[in-house]
Scaffold this active site. Structure first.
Site, PDB file in Angstrom:
ATOM      1  N   TYR A 161       9.868   3.198  27.694  1.00 18.90           N
ATOM      2  CA  TYR A 161      11.213   2.743  28.067  1.00 18.90           C
ATOM      3  C   TYR A 161      12.242   3.871  27.847  1.00 18.90           C
ATOM      4  O   TYR A 161      13.077   4.152  28.710  1.00 18.90           O
ATOM      5  CB  TYR A 161      11.563   1.512  27.234  1.00 18.90           C
ATOM      6  CG  TYR A 161      12.899   0.886  27.547  1.00 18.90           C
ATOM      7  CD1 TYR A 161      13.064   0.104  28.691  1.00 18.90           C
ATOM      8  CD2 TYR A 161      13.998   1.060  26.715  1.00 18.90           C
ATOM      9  CE1 TYR A 161      14.294  -0.480  28.984  1.00 18.90           C
ATOM     10  CE2 TYR A 161      15.230   0.485  26.995  1.00 18.90           C
ATOM     11  CZ  TYR A 161      15.367  -0.289  28.127  1.00 18.90           C
ATOM     12  OH  TYR A 161      16.578  -0.857  28.420  1.00 18.90           O
ATOM     13  N   LYS A 217      14.619   5.801  30.550  1.00 19.23           N
ATOM     14  CA  LYS A 217      16.085   5.747  30.494  1.00 19.23           C
ATOM     15  C   LYS A 217      16.700   7.136  30.324  1.00 19.23           C
ATOM     16  O   LYS A 217      17.788   7.411  30.834  1.00 19.23           O
ATOM     17  CB  LYS A 217      16.529   4.799  29.375  1.00 19.23           C
ATOM     18  CG  LYS A 217      16.170   3.336  29.638  1.00 19.23           C
ATOM     19  CD  LYS A 217      16.805   2.845  30.932  1.00 19.23           C
ATOM     20  CE  LYS A 217      16.511   1.402  31.225  1.00 19.23           C
ATOM     21  NZ  LYS A 217      17.125   0.943  32.487  1.00 19.23           N
TER      22      LYS A 217
HETATM   23  P1  NAP Z   1      16.611  -8.975  32.056  1.00 17.79           P
HETATM   24  O1  NAP Z   1      17.497 -10.036  31.530  1.00 17.79           O
HETATM   25  O2  NAP Z   1      15.186  -8.934  31.632  1.00 17.79           O
HETATM   26  O3  NAP Z   1      16.699  -9.004  33.677  1.00 17.79           O
HETATM   27  C1  NAP Z   1      15.990  -8.054  34.406  1.00 17.79           C
HETATM   28  C2  NAP Z   1      16.319  -8.188  35.885  1.00 17.79           C
HETATM   29  O4  NAP Z   1      15.620  -7.141  36.575  1.00 17.79           O
HETATM   30  C3  NAP Z   1      15.856  -9.493  36.487  1.00 17.79           C
HETATM   31  O5  NAP Z   1      16.777  -9.876  37.481  1.00 17.79           O
HETATM   32  C4  NAP Z   1      14.506  -9.143  37.100  1.00 17.79           C
HETATM   33  O6  NAP Z   1      14.135  -9.930  38.212  1.00 17.79           O
HETATM   34  C5  NAP Z   1      14.772  -7.724  37.574  1.00 17.79           C
HETATM   35  N1  NAP Z   1      13.549  -6.939  37.690  1.00 17.79           N
HETATM   36  C6  NAP Z   1      12.664  -6.615  36.727  1.00 17.79           C
HETATM   37  N2  NAP Z   1      11.678  -5.861  37.239  1.00 17.79           N
HETATM   38  C7  NAP Z   1      11.946  -5.716  38.565  1.00 17.79           C
HETATM   39  C8  NAP Z   1      11.310  -5.057  39.638  1.00 17.79           C
HETATM   40  N3  NAP Z   1      10.168  -4.367  39.465  1.00 17.79           N
HETATM   41  N4  NAP Z   1      11.859  -5.151  40.858  1.00 17.79           N
HETATM   42  C9  NAP Z   1      13.010  -5.829  41.053  1.00 17.79           C
HETATM   43  N5  NAP Z   1      13.667  -6.466  40.083  1.00 17.79           N
HETATM   44  C10 NAP Z   1      13.143  -6.411  38.853  1.00 17.79           C
HETATM   45  O7  NAP Z   1      17.175  -7.516  31.701  1.00 17.79           O
HETATM   46  P2  NAP Z   1      18.657  -7.069  31.252  1.00 17.79           P
HETATM   47  O8  NAP Z   1      18.718  -7.111  29.790  1.00 17.79           O
HETATM   48  O9  NAP Z   1      19.678  -7.770  32.069  1.00 17.79           O
HETATM   49  O10 NAP Z   1      18.596  -5.524  31.662  1.00 17.79           O
HETATM   50  C11 NAP Z   1      19.155  -5.034  32.883  1.00 17.79           C
HETATM   51  C12 NAP Z   1      19.170  -3.517  32.821  1.00 17.79           C
HETATM   52  O11 NAP Z   1      19.927  -3.090  31.684  1.00 17.79           O
HETATM   53  C13 NAP Z   1      17.778  -2.902  32.646  1.00 17.79           C
HETATM   54  O12 NAP Z   1      17.681  -1.703  33.363  1.00 17.79           O
HETATM   55  C14 NAP Z   1      17.715  -2.627  31.151  1.00 17.79           C
HETATM   56  O13 NAP Z   1      16.801  -1.609  30.839  1.00 17.79           O
HETATM   57  C15 NAP Z   1      19.147  -2.232  30.875  1.00 17.79           C
HETATM   58  N6  NAP Z   1      19.544  -2.370  29.476  1.00 17.79           N
HETATM   59  C16 NAP Z   1      19.550  -3.591  28.864  1.00 17.79           C
HETATM   60  C17 NAP Z   1      19.939  -3.673  27.516  1.00 17.79           C
HETATM   61  C18 NAP Z   1      19.993  -4.971  26.775  1.00 17.79           C
HETATM   62  O14 NAP Z   1      20.293  -4.936  25.570  1.00 17.79           O
HETATM   63  N7  NAP Z   1      19.745  -6.099  27.385  1.00 17.79           N
HETATM   64  C19 NAP Z   1      20.299  -2.516  26.837  1.00 17.79           C
HETATM   65  C20 NAP Z   1      20.269  -1.302  27.500  1.00 17.79           C
HETATM   66  C21 NAP Z   1      19.908  -1.239  28.819  1.00 17.79           C
HETATM   67  P3  NAP Z   1      13.285 -11.321  38.012  1.00 17.79           P
HETATM   68  O15 NAP Z   1      14.272 -12.316  37.467  1.00 17.79           O
HETATM   69  O16 NAP Z   1      12.810 -11.659  39.371  1.00 17.79           O
HETATM   70  O17 NAP Z   1      12.198 -10.993  37.039  1.00 17.79           O
END
Ligand code: NAP
Length: 247
Positions: free
Chosen positions: A155, A159
């Site tokens: 991961y 990133k």
């Molecule tokens: P999340 O709640 O797990 O949601 C992930 C989203 O991405 C869902 O809509 C999922 O679709 C979609 N997705 C996953 N794999 C995919 C693929 N191969 N093709 C198309 N869509 C895909 O994640 P989140 O926490 O909102 O994170 C969103 C972004 O922010 C990510 O890049 C993550 O690394 C980054 N981020 C998050 C955090 C945090 O604390 N949450 C911190 C730093 C960075 P489905 O619903 O269809 O599965």
């Protein structure tokens, strides 16, 4: 309405940060095609939610890891909207493990979903952006891409790669009036961080000066800034939205 009549693609728009980005864009007057991997039902609900509004919000099932599917999404969006102004590369996954136990497959899967996806969509959208001499690209990285994190080699590498890709693309595309920036969220309350237990959450909070976990909306508001004319003189930057965790 900072983005009235603009058109955007958001990858991974069904849950968490991506869903908040779709809503914030739409509430600012922007038409959106968002992608998802498996959440068909949620995608249809989001479309319904905006069906009476003056903007179009459309879900499209596409695996962000696939270059050909990225091309399909761009083609579909151009057919629906006529042009595209904004690309938000948000889709991302985790498959955490200590390096010793991390499989090659889990390494590749995370790199493909989180990093190659950014290449896929940026490349697929390049011709329309170059031709119109305008475009805003916002990539979602993570603070761990800056500081590292044990148990997340795949991961973190993905990133950190997103940050490098952002800077390189920003330099390459600046002369065509295309801004490429990146947001590095800290710990944001979504399905992704739901896996953390209370003890882990408390340990994180102890290091966050603003003393709360972030909300998806905190990231969505930063995306609006980097997608609007308010940020026209900003490119190649990493904006940390993390309550002060990394400074
Ligand atoms: P999340 O709640 O797990 O949601 C992930 C989203 O991405 C869902 O809509 C999922 O679709 C979609 N997705 C996953 N794999 C995919 C693929 N191969 N093709 C198309 N869509 C895909 O994640 P989140 O926490 O909102 O994170 C969103 C972004 O922010 C990510 O890049 C993550 O690394 C980054 N981020 C998050 C955090 C945090 O604390 N949450 C911190 C730093 C960075 P489905 O619903 O269809 O599965």
């Amino acid at each position: 309405m900072k983005l009235l009549n603009k058109k955007a693609i958001v990858t991974g728009g069904t849950r968490g940060i991506g869903k908040a980005i779709v809503k914030e864009l739409a509430e600012n007057g922007c038409n959106v095609v968002f992608t998802y991997h498996s959440s068909e039902e949620i995608a249809r609900k989001i479309e319904e939610e905006f069906s009476n509004e003056n903007v179009k919000v459309i879900g499209f099932k596409a695996d962000a890891s696939s270059f050909s599917q990225a091309e399909e999404v761009v083609k579909f969006t151009l057919e629906k909207f006529g042009s595209i102004d904004i690309l938000v590369n948000n889709a991302g996954i985790t498959k955490d493990n200590l390096l010793l136990r991390m499989s090659e497959q889990d390494f590749d899967t995370v790199i493909n979903a989180n990093l190659k996806s950014v290449f896929n969509y940026t490349k697929a959208i390049l011709k329309p952006f170059l031709n119109q001499k305008f475009g805003k690209i916002v990539n979602i990285s993570s603070v761990v891409g800056i500081i590292g994190n044990p148990g997340q080699a795949n991961y973190v590498a993905s990133k950190a790669g997103v940050i490098g890709l952002t800077k390189s693309n920003a330099k390459e595309l600046a002369s065509r009036n295309i801004n490429v920036n990146c947001i590095a969220p800290g710990f944001i309350e979504t399905d992704m961080t739901d896996k953390l237990n209370e003890q882990q959450k408390q340990a994180i909070l102890n290091n966050v000066p603003l003393k709360r976990l972030g909300k998806a909306e905190d990231i969505a508001k930063a995306v609006i800034f980097l997608s609007s004319s308010d940020s026209d003189y900003i490119t190649g930057q990493v904006l940390t939205v993390d309550g002060g965790l990394v400074m």
